[in-house]
Design an enzyme around this catalytic site. Structure first.
Site, mmCIF file in Angstrom:
data_model
loop_
_atom_site.group_PDB
_atom_site.id
_atom_site.type_symbol
_atom_site.label_atom_id
_atom_site.label_comp_id
_atom_site.label_asym_id
_atom_site.label_seq_id
_atom_site.Cartn_x
_atom_site.Cartn_y
_atom_site.Cartn_z
ATOM 1 N N GLY A 48 -45.755 122.896 15.824
ATOM 2 C CA GLY A 48 -46.573 122.969 14.611
ATOM 3 C C GLY A 48 -46.944 121.587 14.102
ATOM 4 N N SER A 49 -46.933 121.465 12.778
ATOM 5 C CA SER A 49 -47.577 120.321 12.128
ATOM 6 C C SER A 49 -46.993 118.958 12.446
ATOM 7 C CB SER A 49 -47.562 120.525 10.619
ATOM 8 O OG SER A 49 -48.291 121.687 10.312
ATOM 9 N N THR A 50 -45.773 118.901 12.923
ATOM 10 C CA THR A 50 -45.252 117.578 13.263
ATOM 11 C C THR A 50 -46.141 116.912 14.309
ATOM 12 O OG1 THR A 50 -43.734 118.752 14.725
ATOM 13 C CG2 THR A 50 -42.820 117.906 12.674
ATOM 14 N N LYS A 58 -49.240 116.730 14.159
ATOM 15 C CA LYS A 58 -50.346 116.031 13.505
ATOM 16 C C LYS A 58 -50.110 114.528 13.483
ATOM 17 C CE LYS A 58 -51.586 120.029 10.764
ATOM 18 N NZ LYS A 58 -51.143 120.799 9.601
#
Lengths: 379, 601
Positions: B292-294, B296
Site C-alpha cells: 500500500g501507501s508506503t 508512495k
C-alpha cells in the site's frame, strides 16, 4: 606348626605331613579373595534383578566352606580311594546327564540343570574332574597292562561324554573336557602322528560348531569383526580394567557391577580390576599359575603313571577354566561363559572344583616311594 | 628322618620275573615320555598365564586402545568425534543460542539380541522413562543393525535410572541439546535444529557448516535489547487488534544491519515441534504483501530523482481517475490540486498515480529494481520470499504500483528500500551479521543525496502533519509513512481484511534507524474508532518502539523543540488544517468507506 609331630601317626597328622601345603595355601588364598570379590560384586547384581542384596553372598558363603571342607576330606584319600570316588562320580554324573536331556531345566536355550531339592545342579560340572581321573586310569592301564584296552575305553567314554554335552548343548564345557582329555592322552604317550590327527580333529570340530550353533557363530563373528561393539559385557569389562588402573578405584567404588549381568560370575575379574586394580588381578593370575605349576612339578617327580596323568588332567581343567575366563574378560578370546575357579559365585561349579582340587591334593600327597621315581631312588 | 626302604623292594628273584621286568620297563618308558610331555604342557600353561598377566598390565596402562588398530578403526565409525556446536551471539556477544552436553540412549539390537527380551526391556525402560513408545522400542530392538536411538537428551537423573536397569545392549552417547535462552523472542531468525543437532531453519540452517562442522560462533547484527522491545510491541499490537499476525524490522540505515526482526505468531525454538504451520512462517522475510501507501515513498523519490516532478510541482486530485475497469480514489480526498509534498502527506492515490505516469513504466521499473524491490532479499536466511509483480507492466500497473498495489514485497525488502531513500541514497544489502567496520559499509548510490534529503523532509512532514501522527514521538524527529492495503482474496480485494503498516525513521535530521511494523488483518477497536489502518494500528507501535529504543542509542528525546524542523516545498494551496482522522466515514456496517478497487490511506 607344631600341632602334629612327625611321629604322630594319626590320620590328621599323616595328612598334615604329606599334603602339599603350598598348594593348599594358594587355593585357600584364591578362595579367600573370591569371597571378598563376591561380597563386592554380587549385591549390585542381586539388587538389580530384584533379589535380596546379599542373596548371592549368603549362598556363596554356604557353598564355599562346604566346598573347602569337601576338598580337605577328599584330599585325605589314597590314590585308590580317589579312583573309586571318581568312578562313582563319573557314573552318577553320566546318568544325571542323560536324565537332564529328559527332565532338565531349560535356561537361555540350553538344558543343563537338574532341579534337586530346591537346588539346581549341573551334572556336567561333576563330569569334569571325575572323567579326568577315569580317563587317566584307562590311559595308565593301557600302558601298564596289555590286557586292558585302555585307549579304546577312554576314546569311547570321551565320545559319549562330549556327545551328551553337545546335546544340551554346552559347547564350552565340551571344549574344556576335550582339551583335558587330549592333554591327558598326550602325556600318556600318544604317538605324535595321532597328536597331530587329534589337533586337526579339534580344528574341524571347532569349524563344525561354528557352522552348527548360531550363538557360537555370533560370538566368534563379533570377536573377529567388532563393528558395533565387542559385545556389551566385554566392552564394559574392558572399561572396568581401564578405569581401575594400578590400584583400583577402591572397594565399593566400582561401577561395572551395576551394569554387568554376570558381574558376580563370569566377569568377576572385571570387578576386581575396577575396584582393586591391576595388582590384585596379577596376584590372582599368579596364584592360579602357582597352583598349576606347583602341581605339575610335583607329579613330574612322581613314580606313579596314573597319578601323573590324573593330576595333569585335573590341573589342566583348573588352568583352562582360569585361562579361558580371564582371556574372555580381557577380550583375548571370544566370550565364553566360564567361572573363575574358587572366585566366581556358583554352587555346582564351586563344589565340583573343590572335588577336583581335593583329588589333586590327595594324589600329590607324599606317598611311600612316590617321590623316588626320578633321578634316584630304589630302581 | 630318613624313609625306610620297604622290604619288598629289595632285589629278589621275584624281581627277575620276565613279566614283571617287562612291566617295569614299560612303566619307566611311559613315565619318561610322560615327564617330557608334562614339561611341554607346563611350559604352555606358564606361557598362557604370562600372556594373561601382560594383557592385564597392557589394559590398565594403555586402555582399550591397546587392541589392534583395525578394531579401533571399526569402532570409530560408530563413535564420531563430536564438535560442540558454535554459539549464536548478538552484536554485543550475548548468547542467543548455545549447546548443552547431554546424554542420549541408544540400543545395539544385535548386541541386545538374545541377551534381553525386547518386550521386557521396553517395559523396564518405560518404568523409568514413561514418555517412550513401547511398540517403537520393541520394533527398534528387532532391527538388524548396530545402532538405534531410543531416547534423546536425557537428564542425569534419567541416565542414572536407565543405567540402574542394567539392560545389555543399551548405551549412552554424548550429545548436545540446543538451547535458546530467549525462547520465542528470536524464533524465526535463529531457527532451530533437528534431533540430530543439524540446523533446519533460520540462522541455524544458513550457517550449519560454520556452527556444526567447525563449531565456530556466529555473531549476529541483532541487538538483544532492541529485539526484545520490538517483539514485545508486536505481541501487544497483535493482541490489541486481534490480528492474524504481525511482523517487524529495525534496521541500521547506514550499514544495512538488522538490529531486530520478528514475526508473529511465533514459536519456542526450544520445542521445535511448536514451529509447525503459521507459527513457523517468517512474515518478515518469507511473507510478501501488497504494502500500500508506503510505496508512495518510492514513487515520490523516483519522480524527484528523475526530474519527472519537483517539490514545487502539483497534480490535480480533484476527481478520481477512471481507467479501464478501475477507479482510483483518495480516502483523505482534498478534491483539489495537491503539491508533491501534500500528495505524500495526505497519501493521495490520485496524485501519486499521476506522478508515476510522468516517471513512466521503464524508469519506474528501473528505480524499483535499484531499491531492491524486484528481487528477493539477499539476507542470510533460508526463508526468503521473492517479490510478486505483473509480468506485463501496463499503465494501470504503473499507476497502482505507484501506491503499492499490484506488487507484493517482503517487509524486509521495504525496510531495505526505505533505508536507501533516507541515508543519502545508498542501497545496501540487508544483513543479519554484525558488520565488522561500520565506517566503511559498501553500497550503491541509487538516488542523489539531494533527493534523499528531500525524502527525509517529506517523511518528517507526514508524521508531523499527516497520517503518521501517532508515531510522532516528541523530541525524536520521527519521519515515516503509513500503509494500508486491502488483502487480495481470490480474484478481488477484501475491504475488511487488510495489511496495515507503518515505516518510521529517526532522527529525521540524520537518520540512523528504520522501524517497520506490519499488521496482518487487524480489527479496529473502540480506541481507534473502529479504524484498523496503518496510522491507527502500526504507527503507535513504531512510536512505542522508537521511544523505547531511542535512549538505548544515546538518543535522548529533545523536548526543547530547538531542533530544527525541516520544511519542504510549497503547498499549492495552504491546507487549512491537516485532515482529521476522526472525520473519516464509516458506513452502517462499521466498514470504512473506500474506493472501488483498492484504497490507500
Amino acid at each position: 606348626m607344631s600341632t602334629f609331630t612327625r611321629t604322630d601317626t594319626s590320620l590328621l597328622s599323616r595328612w598334615w605331613w604329606t599334603i602339599d601345603r603350598w598348594t593348599l595355601t594358594a587355593v585357600m588364598a584364591i578362595a579367600g579373595l573370591g569371597a571378598i570379590l563376591v561380597l563386592a560384586a554380587s549385591p549390585a547384581v542381586a539388587h538389580r534383578i530384584g533379589l535380596e542384596n546379599f542373596h548371592f553372598v549368603h549362598r556363596h558363603f554356604i557353598f564355599l566352606p562346604l566346598g573347602l571342607l569337601l576338598m580337605l576330606g577328599v584330599s585325605m584319600m589314597t590314590p585308590r580311594g580317589v579312583r573309586r570316588l571318581a568312578l562313582v562320580m563319573f557314573v552318577g554324573a553320566l546318568l544325571a546327564m542323560v536324565l537332564v536331556l529328559f527332565i532338565g531345566v531349560e535356561t537361555k536355550g540350553a538344558t543343563r540343570w537338574l532341579s534337586v531339592a530346591g537346588f539346581s545342579l549341573q551334572p556336567s560340572e561333576f563330569i569334569k574332574p571325575s572323567f579326568a581321573v577315569v580317563a587317566a586310569w584307562m590311559f595308565s592301564a593301557q600302558k601298564l597292562d596289555d590286557d586292558v584296552p585302555g585307549y579304546a575305553i577312554a576314546i569311547g567314554l570321551f565320545v559319549l561324554v562330549s556327545g551328551l554335552l553337545l546335546l544340551q548343548p554346552d559347547f564350552g564345557m565340551a571344549i574344556v573336557i576335550s582339551c583335558v582329555w587330549a592333554v591327558q592322552f598326550f602325556i600318556a604317550g600318544l604317538p605324535l602322528v595321532l597328536v597331530g590327527a587329534i589337533a586337526l580333529l579339534f580344528i574341524l570340530g571347532g569349524f563344525g560348531a561354528y557352522l552348527t550353533f548360531d550363538h557360537v557363530r555370533l560370538r566368534i563373528d563379533r570377536f573377529l569383526d567388532p563393528v558395533g561393539g565387542k559385545g556389551y559385557q566385554v566392552e564394559r569389562s574392558l572399561d572396568a580394567f581401564v578405569n581401575g588402573g594400578l590400584l583400583g578405584r577402591g572397594p565399593g567404588e566400582g561401577r561395572v557391577k551395576e551394569v554387568l549381568p554376570d558381574a558376580h560370575t563370569d566377569f568377576i575379574l572385571a570387578v576386581a580390576g575396577e575396584e582393586f586394580g591391576l595388582l590384585l588381578c596379577l596376584l590372582i593370575v599368579a596364584l592360579f599359575a602357582f597352583v598349576v605349576m606347583r602341581g605339575f612339578s610335583r607329579v613330574f617327580r612322581d613314580s606313579d603313571f596314573f597319578v601323573m596323568v590324573a593330576v595333569a588332567g585335573l590341573l589342566t581343567q583348573f588352568a583352562l577354566q582360569a585361562i579361558i575366563n580371564i582371556a574372555s574378560t580381557t577380550n583375548l578370546v571370544p566370550p565364553k561363559g566360564m567361572t573363575l575357579p574358587f572366585i566366581s559365585y556358583g554352587g555346582s561349579s564351586t563344589l565340583a572344583l573343590a572335588l577336583g582340587m581335593g583329588m589333586v591334593l590327595a594324589l600329590t600327597r607324599v606317598r611311600p616311594g612316590s617321590n623316588s621315581g626320578y633321578g634316584g631312588g630304589y630302581r | 628322618m630318613k624313609r625306610a626302604i620297604p622290604l619288598q623292594q629289595e632285589i629278589s628273584f621275584d624281581a627277575l620275573d620276565p613279566q614283571r621286568i617287562r612291566m617295569e620297563s614299560a612303566r619307566k618308558k611311559a613315565l619318561d615320555l610322560g615327564r617330557t610331555r608334562l614339561l611341554v604342557t607346563g611350559v604352555m600353561f606358564a606361557l598362557a598365564f604370562s600372556v594373561l598377566g601382560a594383557r592385564l598390565v597392557d589394559l590398565s596402562r594403555h586402555g582399550k586402545e591397546g587392541v589392534p588398530k583395525w578394531r579401533t578403526a571399526a569402532q570409530a565409525e560408530i563413535a564420531p568425534h563430536v564438535v560442540a556446536r558454535g554459539n549464536v551471539l548478538d552484536r554485543d556477544g550475548l548468547i542467543l543460542a548455545t549447546s548443552l552436553p547431554t546424554q542420549s540412549l541408544y540400543v545395539d539390537p544385535l548386541e541386545a539380541y538374545g541377551a534381553v527380551d525386547p518386550v521386557e526391556a521396553a517395559d523396564q525402560l518405560i518404568s523409568v522413562l514413561p514418555n517412550l513408545n513401547r511398540e517403537q522400542i520393541i520394533e527398534r530392538m528387532n532391527k538388524q543393525g548396530h545402532f538405534e536411538w531410543v531416547a534423546r537428551n536425557l537428564t542425569p537423573e534419567q541416565v542414572w535410572a536407565v543405567n540402574r536397569l542394567g539392560l545389555p545392549g543399551f548405551g549412552f552417547r554424548d550429545e548436545e541439546r540446543r538451547v535458546y535462552p530467549f525462547g520465542p523472542t528470536f524464533a524465526h531468525v535463529l531457527g532451530y535444529t533437528d534431533t540430530d543437532g543439524r540446523g533446519i531453519s533460520g540462522i541455524e540452517q544458513e550457517f550449519e557448516h560454520r556452527l556444526g562442522a567447525e563449531g565456530e560462533p556466529v555473531t549476529l547484527s541483532l541487538d538483544l535489547r532492541v529485539q526484545a522491545i520490538l517483539h514485545d510491541e508486536l505481541i501487544r499490537t497483535k493482541a490489541n487488534f486481534e490480528a492474524l499476525g504481525t511482523a517487524g524490522v529495525v534496521m541500521d540505515v547506514n550499514t544495512g544491519e538488522i538490529l531486530a526482526m520478528a514475526s508473529l505468531p511465533d514459536f519456542d525454538p526450544n520445542q521445535p515441534g511448536s514451529a509447525r504451520g503459521e507459527s513457523g512462517f517468517n512474515r518478515a522475510t518469507k511473507g510478501v504483501y501488497e504494502m500500500g501507501s508506503t510505496f508512495k515513498l518510492f514513487t515520490t523519490a523516483m519522480a524527484l530523482d528523475s526530474g519527472a516532478a519537483s517539490l514545487t510541482d502539483g497534480y490535480d486530485a480533484t476527481n478520481p481517475i477512471q481507467i479501464a475497469r478501475f477507479t482510483i480514489t483518495d480516502f483523505h480526498g482534498k478534491k483539489r490540486w495537491l503539491s508533491v509534498p501534500e500528495i505524500l502527506t495526505y497519501s493521495s492515490n490520485i496524485g501519486t498515480a499521476k506522478m508515476a505516469l510522468d516517471v513512466g513504466a521503464t524508469r519506474q521499473k528501473d528505480y524499483l529494481a535499484r531499491f531492491g524491490l524486484l528481487e528477493a532479499s539477499k539476507v542470510e536466511l533460508p526463508e526468503v520470499g521473492g517479490p510478486l509483480y505483473p509480468a506485463r507492466w501496463s499503465d494501470i500497473s504503473t499507476m497502482t504500483i505507484a501506491y503499492g498495489h499490484g506488487i507484493a514485497v517482503s517487509p524486509l525488502q521495504l525496510v531495505t528500500g526505505v533505508s536507501a531513500l533516507v541515508n543519502g541514497g545508498v542501497m545496501r544489502q540487508p544483513t543479519l551479521i554484525k558488520v565488522a567496520d561500520p565506517d566503511q559499509p559498501r553500497g550503491t548510490q541509487v538516488i542523489s543525496e539531494k533527493t534523499s534529503a528531500s525524502m527525509r523532509a517529506l517523511m518528517r512532514k507526514v508524521v508531523r502533519d499527516g497520517t503518521g501522527e501517532a508515531a510522532n514521538i516528541p523530541g525524536y524527529l520521527v519521519g515515516g509513512k503509513t500503509g494500508t492495503a486491502d488483502k487480495q482474496v481470490g480474484g478481488g480485494y477484501d475491504k475488511n481484511a487488510r495489511i496495515s503498516s507503518f515505516i518510521g525513521v529517526f532522527p529525521m535530521t540524520a537518520p540512523r534507524y528504520v522501524v517497520l511494523v506490519v499488521v496482518d488483518e487487524p480489527k479496529g477497536t473502540k480506541e481507534t474508532f473502529g479504524y484498523a489502518t496503518g496510522g491507527w494500528v502500526a504507527a503507535p507501535a513504531v512510536g512505542n518502539v522508537i521511544s523505547r529504543i531511542g535512549p538505548l542509542f544515546g538518543l535522548a528525546p529533545d523536548q526543547s523543540s530547538a531542533v530544527a524542523e525541516i520544511e519542504v516545498g510549497h503547498p499549492m494551496y495552504l491546507p487549512e488544517a491537516k485532515a482529521p482522522r476522526s472525520t473519516a466515514r464509516i458506513d452502517g456496517n462499521g466498514n470504512v468507506v473506500g474506493s472501488i478497487s483498492d484504497v490507500a490511506y
